[in-house]
Design an enzyme around this catalytic site. Structure first.
Site, PDB file in Angstrom:
ATOM      1  N   ASP A  82     -44.268 -18.184 -75.717  1.00 27.77           N
ATOM      2  CA  ASP A  82     -45.588 -17.565 -75.727  1.00 27.77           C
ATOM      3  C   ASP A  82     -46.196 -17.618 -74.321  1.00 27.77           C
ATOM      4  O   ASP A  82     -46.218 -18.682 -73.698  1.00 27.77           O
ATOM      5  CB  ASP A  82     -46.450 -18.336 -76.738  1.00 27.77           C
ATOM      6  CG  ASP A  82     -47.803 -17.703 -76.969  1.00 27.77           C
ATOM      7  OD1 ASP A  82     -47.922 -16.477 -76.826  1.00 27.77           O
ATOM      8  OD2 ASP A  82     -48.751 -18.443 -77.315  1.00 27.77           O
ATOM      9  N   GLY A 211     -56.004 -14.335 -82.543  1.00 27.70           N
ATOM     10  CA  GLY A 211     -56.221 -14.033 -83.959  1.00 27.70           C
ATOM     11  C   GLY A 211     -57.253 -14.900 -84.653  1.00 27.70           C
ATOM     12  O   GLY A 211     -57.698 -14.564 -85.747  1.00 27.70           O
ATOM     13  N   THR A 234     -55.764 -21.250 -82.486  1.00 26.83           N
ATOM     14  CA  THR A 234     -57.017 -22.014 -82.484  1.00 26.83           C
ATOM     15  C   THR A 234     -57.433 -22.435 -83.898  1.00 26.83           C
ATOM     16  O   THR A 234     -57.850 -23.573 -84.110  1.00 26.83           O
ATOM     17  CB  THR A 234     -58.135 -21.177 -81.809  1.00 26.83           C
ATOM     18  OG1 THR A 234     -57.675 -20.810 -80.507  1.00 26.83           O
ATOM     19  CG2 THR A 234     -59.420 -21.965 -81.682  1.00 26.83           C
TER      20      THR A 234
HETATM   21 ZN   LIG Z   1     -52.087 -15.085 -76.297  1.00 29.10          ZN
END
Ligand SMILES: [Zn+2]
Length: 294
Positions: A82, A211, A234
């Protein structure tokens, strides 16, 4: 089942109009919780290991753990780097058997983003590894917890999207349409019209970062308009902390030798419940079978 690359895991999602959640791996609690939710819901998953988190975790042992869990699960799993930012980390990910790499050149000038993303594609292609690129810049700091709002000047430009995809050869495109990392400042306002136009302009599946904080209704709309991968972190982190907040403050805690285990169980359950909730919103529940038998 062998790990699926991003292209293959998203092709099915694209065809059947659902989103695959990309959930960040921090430690075995996060990883176990995500796999538990995926198994209970028979959902395909993407496990993210973020370059910014590599100061806390070791990419070699973490990826071995994920690959073992994936093999035991029999589910469609993609292991994705990521926000890959540097070539040494991307090379490590290739060495570790990742099946997908996201290269984040969003802070680079447009031409430089194309040139470097193209290089990553060339590097990964020989290994069967998919590449996700980012055009425009998703707001916020993916490593921190700062509240942020998206900057419209940095939204993905429709007219550049096709050129970017064609010039780089990427397998998926992360878009900036009002989404932001971390916690949203105020209500997120997504530019659906722009999303629709980008989807019409490019042939690859689209990715939504940031998201946590987007409503179920807005998620469904973005999936309808071409989003196939949704990054979510998160919300998991918040759920874990909230699940033990009260207990940590309670008196007599230090008397209980097994508190760490109780806390771990609570956090895992909270993360797993949050992930399961997202899977249901993204429409990925019971979609594992669409990928064929392991
Ligand atoms: Zn990201």
């Amino acid at each position: 089942m062998k790990l699926l690359n991003l292209k293959n895991i998203l092709a099915v999602a694209d065809q059947h109009k659902f989103g695959v959640g990309a959930f960040n791996a921090i430690d075995s609690n996060f990883i176990d919780a995500v796999f538990h939710a995926a198994q209970t819901n028979r959902s395909p998953i993407i496990i993210n290991v973020a370059e910014v988190h590599l100061k806390y975790i070791d990419i070699f042992s973490t990826s071995e753990y994920i690959k073992k869990k994936a093999a035991l699960s029999g589910l469609p799993v993609c292991l994705n780097l990521d926000h890959g930012l540097t070539f040494p980390t991307i090379e490590k990910a290739i060495q570790c058997g990742f099946s997908s790499v996201m290269f984040d050149g969003s802070s680079l000038p447009y031409e430089e983003n194309i040139a470097q993303t193209r290089k990553v594609v060339e590097l990964c292609r020989n290994h069967g590894i998919s590449v996700e690129g980012e055009l425009g810049a998703v707001g916020g700091d993916e490593g921190g917890a700062l509240e942020s709002a998206a900057d419209e000047a940095l939204y993905t430009k429709v007219e550049q999207a096709k050129e970017f995809v064609d010039a780089t050869g990427i397998d998926a495109l992360a878009v900036a349409i009002g989404n932001t990392h971390g916690k949203y400042k105020g209500e997120p306002k997504l530019d659906f019209q722009r999303l629709q136009q980008i989807d019409q302009a490019v042939s690859v599946p689209l990715v939504l970062h940031g998201g946590s904080g987007i409503s179920a209704q807005d998620f469904r709309k973005t999936i309808e308009l071409g989003i196939c991968k949704i990054n979510f972190f998160t919300g998991m982190s918040q759920a874990a902390i909230q699940s033990i907040e009260q207990d940590v403050r309670s008196a007599g805690l230090e008397q209980r030798y097994n508190y760490y285990l109780i806390m771990m169980e609570k956090m895992q359950r909270a993360i797993s419940d949050t992930v399961a909730e997202q899977m249901s919103i993204f429409g990925s529940v019971n979609k594992a079978e669409l990928y064929g038998k392991p």
